[in-house]
Scaffold this motif. Sequence first.
Motif, PDB file in Angstrom:
ATOM      1  N   ILE A 225      35.049  37.831  36.721  1.00 35.11           N
ATOM      2  CA  ILE A 225      34.707  36.408  36.865  1.00 35.11           C
ATOM      3  C   ILE A 225      34.666  36.032  38.339  1.00 35.11           C
ATOM      4  CG2 ILE A 225      35.531  34.053  36.452  1.00 35.11           C
ATOM      5  CD1 ILE A 225      36.572  35.011  33.732  1.00 35.11           C
ATOM      6  N   GLU A 226      35.649  36.525  39.102  1.00 28.70           N
ATOM      7  CA  GLU A 226      35.680  36.236  40.541  1.00 28.70           C
ATOM      8  C   GLU A 226      34.459  36.836  41.228  1.00 28.70           C
ATOM      9  OE1 GLU A 226      36.330  36.264  44.675  1.00 28.70           O
ATOM     10  OE2 GLU A 226      36.225  38.112  43.483  1.00 28.70           O
ATOM     11  N   LYS A 227      34.009  38.014  40.758  1.00 19.90           N
ATOM     12  CA  LYS A 227      32.832  38.657  41.345  1.00 19.90           C
ATOM     13  C   LYS A 227      31.587  37.802  41.155  1.00 19.90           C
ATOM     14  CE  LYS A 227      30.035  42.878  41.114  1.00 19.90           C
ATOM     15  NZ  LYS A 227      29.841  44.174  40.417  1.00 19.90           N
ATOM     16  N   VAL A 228      31.466  37.165  39.978  1.00 18.16           N
ATOM     17  CA  VAL A 228      30.333  36.284  39.729  1.00 18.16           C
ATOM     18  C   VAL A 228      30.301  35.164  40.764  1.00 18.16           C
ATOM     19  CG1 VAL A 228      29.384  34.586  38.120  1.00 18.16           C
ATOM     20  CG2 VAL A 228      30.178  36.793  37.263  1.00 18.16           C
ATOM     21  N   PHE A 229      31.453  34.575  41.029  1.00 16.90           N
ATOM     22  CA  PHE A 229      31.527  33.477  42.000  1.00 16.90           C
ATOM     23  C   PHE A 229      31.293  33.981  43.423  1.00 16.90           C
ATOM     24  CE2 PHE A 229      33.224  31.335  38.399  1.00 16.90           C
ATOM     25  CZ  PHE A 229      33.061  29.985  38.646  1.00 16.90           C
ATOM     26  N   ARG A 230      31.734  35.188  43.694  1.00 16.27           N
ATOM     27  CA  ARG A 230      31.587  35.730  45.047  1.00 16.27           C
ATOM     28  C   ARG A 230      30.140  36.076  45.378  1.00 16.27           C
ATOM     29  NH1 ARG A 230      34.826  39.625  44.384  1.00 16.27           N
ATOM     30  NH2 ARG A 230      33.380  41.384  44.259  1.00 16.27           N
ATOM     31  N   THR A 231      29.375  36.486  44.377  1.00 15.90           N
ATOM     32  CA  THR A 231      28.013  36.963  44.625  1.00 15.90           C
ATOM     33  C   THR A 231      26.937  35.920  44.336  1.00 15.90           C
ATOM     34  OG1 THR A 231      27.932  37.907  42.385  1.00 15.90           O
ATOM     35  CG2 THR A 231      28.668  39.352  44.181  1.00 15.90           C
ATOM     36  N   ALA A 232      27.238  34.886  43.574  1.00 15.18           N
ATOM     37  CA  ALA A 232      26.224  33.873  43.241  1.00 15.18           C
ATOM     38  C   ALA A 232      25.994  32.960  44.436  1.00 15.18           C
ATOM     39  CB  ALA A 232      26.674  33.060  42.035  1.00 15.18           C
ATOM     40  N   ASP A 233      24.736  32.770  44.784  1.00 12.01           N
ATOM     41  CA  ASP A 233      24.445  31.886  45.926  1.00 12.01           C
ATOM     42  C   ASP A 233      23.778  30.577  45.500  1.00 12.01           C
ATOM     43  OD1 ASP A 233      22.012  32.876  45.182  1.00 12.01           O
ATOM     44  OD2 ASP A 233      21.584  33.916  47.072  1.00 12.01           O
ATOM     45  N   THR A 335      22.906  31.424  38.141  1.00  5.95           N
ATOM     46  CA  THR A 335      23.637  32.441  37.382  1.00  5.95           C
ATOM     47  C   THR A 335      24.191  31.819  36.105  1.00  5.95           C
ATOM     48  OG1 THR A 335      24.260  33.671  39.368  1.00  5.95           O
ATOM     49  CG2 THR A 335      25.606  34.026  37.396  1.00  5.95           C
ATOM     50  N   ILE A 336      23.931  32.482  34.983  1.00  6.11           N
ATOM     51  CA  ILE A 336      24.449  32.041  33.684  1.00  6.11           C
ATOM     52  C   ILE A 336      25.523  33.028  33.246  1.00  6.11           C
ATOM     53  CG2 ILE A 336      23.888  31.338  31.344  1.00  6.11           C
ATOM     54  CD1 ILE A 336      22.319  29.795  33.450  1.00  6.11           C
ATOM     55  N   LEU A 337      26.728  32.540  33.025  1.00 11.48           N
ATOM     56  CA  LEU A 337      27.846  33.373  32.580  1.00 11.48           C
ATOM     57  C   LEU A 337      28.162  33.044  31.121  1.00 11.48           C
ATOM     58  CD1 LEU A 337      30.248  35.285  32.965  1.00 11.48           C
ATOM     59  CD2 LEU A 337      31.491  33.409  34.052  1.00 11.48           C
ATOM     60  N   ASN A 369      27.257  43.393  30.065  1.00 16.14           N
ATOM     61  CA  ASN A 369      27.081  43.971  31.404  1.00 16.14           C
ATOM     62  C   ASN A 369      28.232  43.645  32.359  1.00 16.14           C
ATOM     63  OD1 ASN A 369      26.583  41.287  32.191  1.00 16.14           O
ATOM     64  ND2 ASN A 369      24.352  41.542  32.111  1.00 16.14           N
ATOM     65  N   ALA A 370      29.266  42.996  31.877  1.00 16.69           N
ATOM     66  CA  ALA A 370      30.439  42.704  32.713  1.00 16.69           C
ATOM     67  C   ALA A 370      31.620  42.373  31.805  1.00 16.69           C
ATOM     68  CB  ALA A 370      30.143  41.530  33.653  1.00 16.69           C
ATOM     69  N   LEU A 371      32.824  42.554  32.327  1.00 14.48           N
ATOM     70  CA  LEU A 371      34.032  42.236  31.556  1.00 14.48           C
ATOM     71  C   LEU A 371      34.349  40.756  31.755  1.00 14.48           C
ATOM     72  CD1 LEU A 371      36.287  43.310  29.746  1.00 14.48           C
ATOM     73  CD2 LEU A 371      37.603  43.861  31.795  1.00 14.48           C
ATOM     74  N   VAL A 372      33.655  39.925  30.966  1.00 15.22           N
ATOM     75  CA  VAL A 372      33.814  38.479  31.111  1.00 15.22           C
ATOM     76  C   VAL A 372      34.320  37.813  29.830  1.00 15.22           C
ATOM     77  CG1 VAL A 372      32.138  38.236  32.973  1.00 15.22           C
ATOM     78  CG2 VAL A 372      31.356  38.171  30.585  1.00 15.22           C
ATOM     79  N   HIS A 373      34.623  38.634  28.830  1.00  8.24           N
ATOM     80  CA  HIS A 373      35.214  38.075  27.606  1.00  8.24           C
ATOM     81  C   HIS A 373      35.956  39.159  26.852  1.00  8.24           C
ATOM     82  CE1 HIS A 373      35.837  35.436  24.212  1.00  8.24           C
ATOM     83  NE2 HIS A 373      35.450  36.418  23.417  1.00  8.24           N
ATOM     84  N   VAL A 374      37.064  38.773  26.237  1.00  4.43           N
ATOM     85  CA  VAL A 374      37.773  39.656  25.303  1.00  4.43           C
ATOM     86  C   VAL A 374      38.005  38.887  24.018  1.00  4.43           C
ATOM     87  CG1 VAL A 374      38.891  41.046  27.078  1.00  4.43           C
ATOM     88  CG2 VAL A 374      40.040  39.013  26.213  1.00  4.43           C
ATOM     89  N   SER A 375      38.132  39.617  22.939  1.00  4.13           N
ATOM     90  CA  SER A 375      38.298  38.994  21.630  1.00  4.13           C
ATOM     91  C   SER A 375      39.656  38.318  21.509  1.00  4.13           C
ATOM     92  CB  SER A 375      38.152  40.051  20.534  1.00  4.13           C
ATOM     93  OG  SER A 375      38.411  39.495  19.264  1.00  4.13           O
TER      94      SER A 375
END
Length: 561
Positions: A225-233, A335-337, A369-375
């Motif tokens: 999740i932090e990576k999404v914020f770090r890379t989204a411009d 970016t859509i998460l 494509n990313a670890l952004v959710h767990v059951s």
Amino acid sequence: MSHPHPELSSPPPLGKGALRVVALGGLGEIGRNMTVFEYGGRLLIVDCGVLFPEEEQPGVDLILPDFDHIRDRLDDIEAIVLTHGHEDHIGGVPFLLRERPDIPLVGSKLTLALITAKLGEHRIKPETVLVEEGQRQDFGPFDLEFFSVNHSIPDALAVGIRTPGGSVLHTGDFKMDQLPLDGRLTDLAGFSRFGDEGVDLLLSDSTNAEQPGFVVSERDLNEDIEKVFRTADKRIVVACFASHVHRVQQVIDAASQHGRKIAFVGRSMVRNMNIARDLGYLSIPGDTIIDVKQLDKMRPNEAVLICTGSQGEPMSALSRMASRDHQIRIEEGDTILLASSLIPGNENSVNRVINGLTRWGANIVHKGNALVHVSGHASAGELLYILNMVRPRNFMPVHGEWRHMRAHAELAKKTGVSDDRIVIAEDGVVVDVYKNRAKIVGAVQAGYVYVDGSSVGDVTDAALKDRRILGEEGFISVVLAVDSNTGKILGEPEIHTRGAGLKPDAFDDVIDKLQDALDKAASDGVNDPHQLRQLVRRNAGRWVNETYRRRPMIIPVLVEV
């Protein structure tokens, strides 16, 4: 849809000293969870949820449990215990309380806050009983004990039910995250202690029984999740369930770390997050939240939107953004998460939304494509732990489709529960617990009750079949003018069509066929309106099927002149 059991008759009257268990929903399906316990002429209900419709149920808003089994016994209900605040466990409560508004609702602080807000929209003020994990309280002959369980919403509870006829442990929805974001662990020690007393029947969440091992901890998502914020411009749009307070907290923390402001989008999201913040379940820095109207004044790299629509719901904020039918327009580079799992049956809807968003240039980040959710549901390894801790005399898998419940039953066998003490039931099957044994004794009606707008139960399976035919094949209407005195047909039939894909000049042949059939009927003295309609329906239907291999709905209309 009903669940017939031709091999099972109506159950006999409940014997003295026996405990009866009837699931009116949640077995063989993901949703509509509702279980009725009966002892000594009194009833206890655990959960009352809804099921969301699939494509073959057009026009339906919600699907409820069938209350007929308890409708003439509403005064016997001691309470409704709500294990947690998800719609598939609380969404049916307003419809049951319409029939008896003073049934006590028992639950944790957040669960009661969510259901009270929902009932407010229905103008119902409920009678609530607040309980906490570790608490023990009597409701008539039912001695209840509550256990904390970890799930994808705070404040979830399992419930132990003690009666003179036997004891039951109902896990509700749970998992065993050993590092939960809120520090609230599943009470394994409590389960073990309850098991030491002797549990006659264990009802346990089966959703992930096919998945080996253990569910990944929520904390492990922070990095991606932090990576999404770090890379989204540009802007970030996060779609998740409106009840997933933990996931929203992770997004808020990441947004605060990267200097972004957050806007909640969607009525249920705004309502639930306000409730969670007011009750202390959500921690939000004072200047982080903005109104959605302020987004236009901000640079794209300063904004985060948290909205509903992770399941592709047609009227959700995300779906409307994908179809350019929302005030927020997705632009190139946004970016859509998608921070949720995919509920079975929603694949096509979600893929349609993803394709729509991608069309406008958005980057899509999802579980694939990313670890952004767990059951939020326990996997097989965790389910084995519970079975070994509780050591139930009898076991009944709940909350799952057939494959999930079968897989869970196999796990129970491996822990030593014998075949004859494993009950795989479905909605409406009646299970009696007597002298430490659980046995199927009959079945009651437990069909689907459809909600369509303000209509509850008026839509039938036959009506849904008609809707599917209209949606897939269209219709042909045949208008006949009839002499009101003699009953004779006047002139030739007039044909109209919508959605059947037929051109007007295609009707010449069928008009001649209909005219011949009507003339023959007249010569035979047939002038009954019902018989004439059937004649038109048969002949027009046969013609369009033989000519075009289509089966539109045929609607004969007789106009008296």
